[in-house]
Design an enzyme around this catalytic site. Structure first.
Site, mmCIF file in Angstrom:
data_model
loop_
_atom_site.group_PDB
_atom_site.id
_atom_site.type_symbol
_atom_site.label_atom_id
_atom_site.label_comp_id
_atom_site.label_asym_id
_atom_site.label_seq_id
_atom_site.Cartn_x
_atom_site.Cartn_y
_atom_site.Cartn_z
ATOM 1 N N ARG A 8 -9.078 137.665 5.845
ATOM 2 C CA ARG A 8 -8.829 136.134 6.404
ATOM 3 C C ARG A 8 -7.481 136.440 7.409
ATOM 4 O O ARG A 8 -6.690 137.098 7.196
ATOM 5 C CB ARG A 8 -8.473 135.190 5.375
ATOM 6 C CG ARG A 8 -8.229 133.959 5.775
ATOM 7 C CD ARG A 8 -7.809 132.923 4.670
ATOM 8 N NE ARG A 8 -7.759 131.446 5.447
ATOM 9 C CZ ARG A 8 -7.151 130.597 4.761
ATOM 10 N NH1 ARG A 8 -6.383 130.639 3.698
ATOM 11 N NH2 ARG A 8 -7.217 129.498 5.289
ATOM 12 N N HIS A 9 -7.676 135.551 8.448
ATOM 13 C CA HIS A 9 -6.767 135.463 9.368
ATOM 14 C C HIS A 9 -5.195 135.104 8.878
ATOM 15 O O HIS A 9 -5.182 134.355 7.772
ATOM 16 C CB HIS A 9 -7.060 134.642 10.579
ATOM 17 C CG HIS A 9 -7.065 133.082 10.144
ATOM 18 N ND1 HIS A 9 -6.051 132.311 9.992
ATOM 19 C CD2 HIS A 9 -8.062 132.276 9.853
ATOM 20 C CE1 HIS A 9 -6.450 131.292 9.501
ATOM 21 N NE2 HIS A 9 -7.793 131.200 9.703
ATOM 22 N N ARG A 67 -6.998 133.134 16.229
ATOM 23 C CA ARG A 67 -6.366 133.470 15.024
ATOM 24 C C ARG A 67 -6.942 134.621 14.340
ATOM 25 O O ARG A 67 -6.004 135.135 13.579
ATOM 26 C CB ARG A 67 -5.969 132.105 14.072
ATOM 27 C CG ARG A 67 -7.585 131.662 13.616
ATOM 28 C CD ARG A 67 -7.205 130.198 12.902
ATOM 29 N NE ARG A 67 -8.207 129.534 12.092
ATOM 30 C CZ ARG A 67 -9.298 128.680 12.935
ATOM 31 N NH1 ARG A 67 -9.158 128.701 14.216
ATOM 32 N NH2 ARG A 67 -10.262 128.050 12.346
ATOM 33 N N GLU A 113 -15.001 130.028 11.618
ATOM 34 C CA GLU A 113 -15.242 129.321 10.685
ATOM 35 C C GLU A 113 -16.165 128.130 10.739
ATOM 36 O O GLU A 113 -16.787 128.071 11.613
ATOM 37 C CB GLU A 113 -13.571 128.752 10.751
ATOM 38 C CG GLU A 113 -13.437 127.749 9.483
ATOM 39 C CD GLU A 113 -13.420 128.413 8.162
ATOM 40 O OE1 GLU A 113 -14.583 128.700 7.693
ATOM 41 O OE2 GLU A 113 -12.260 128.485 7.566
ATOM 42 N N HIS A 131 -12.208 133.779 8.372
ATOM 43 C CA HIS A 131 -11.540 132.940 8.167
ATOM 44 C C HIS A 131 -11.907 132.371 6.637
ATOM 45 O O HIS A 131 -12.987 132.691 6.060
ATOM 46 C CB HIS A 131 -12.053 131.502 8.881
ATOM 47 C CG HIS A 131 -12.103 131.756 10.439
ATOM 48 N ND1 HIS A 131 -10.995 131.639 11.206
ATOM 49 C CD2 HIS A 131 -12.714 132.657 11.312
ATOM 50 C CE1 HIS A 131 -11.073 131.960 12.427
ATOM 51 N NE2 HIS A 131 -12.151 132.588 12.541
#
Length: 212
Positions: free
Chosen positions: A10-11, A60, A84, A152
């Site tokens: 995940r970012h 991101r 996402e 995401h």
């Protein structure tokens, strides 16, 4: 027996994460904390000797992956299927604002329903596109290699569940990945996909921002 490893990452943190705003596919950049999280996580992930890096094309996630690319020398392949969940009319709102202005949709979301309304992408559609991207990423490295995919929160959870064939009720028991934490999955011909580790990262426990 040859085992391929898939790391779903995940970012890092963003200002919208910090404010509890629904990001969805809005292209929100990392904040200073998120940039540092990406560097800290990259220093651990480089030890896995990834053969390839793949990322969502949203900034991101792409900038999170770039922190690892700087250590590995690999280029990052961007795949919009790793974006996402599209949250339609919710994007930019806090969850309190969603609950107040769109209560029926919010209730369906809390219940884990597939179809929410408000032009929000269904869980099944998101899970399929993200899982397909995971499969392609894993197939892009030699057998026995490691690929790291930056994505995401909601996308990671639903994509993992779809890849493993979990029913939605089981998937709801899996908490969201923290910012810049990751899951490890393995694949071999006899056992297929298995979840080896979840919510791994270099940081002490913090409250988990909404996975959106």
């Amino acid at each position: 027996m040859t085992t391929t490893r898939l790391i779903v990452w995940r970012h890092g943190n963003t200002d919208w994460n910090a404010a509890g705003r629904v990001q969805g596919q809005s292209d929100v950049p990392l904040n200073g904390l998120g940039e540092q999280q990406a560097v800290d996580a990259a220093e651990l992930l480089v030890r896995l000797r990834p053969a390839a890096l793949v990322s969502s094309d949203l900034r991101r996630a792409a900038d999170t992956a770039a922190a690892l690319a700087a250590l590995t020398g690999h280029s990052v392949r961007h795949d919009e299927r790793l974006r996402e969940r599209y949250f339609g009319a919710w994007q930019g709102l806090t969850m309190d604002e969603v609950a107040e202005t769109r209560p029926q949709e919010h209730a369906r979301w809390k219940a884990g329903e597939d179809v929410i309304g408000g032009d929000i992408e269904t869980l099944d559609a998101m899970g399929k596109r993200v899982s397909d991207a995971f499969q392609e990423a894993a197939g892009s490295v030699p057998a026995g290699g490691t690929v790291i995919v930056a994505t995401h929160g909601a996308a990671a959870r639903q994509g993992i569940g779809t890849l493993l064939g979990w029913p939605r009720e089981q998937l709801r028991t899996l908490r969201a990945l923290q910012n810049c934490h990751w899951a490890e999955l393995t694949h071999d011909e006899s056992r297929g996909w298995q979840l080896a580790a979840y919510n791994v990262g270099p940081f002490s426990e913090r409250p988990v921002p909404p996975p959106v």
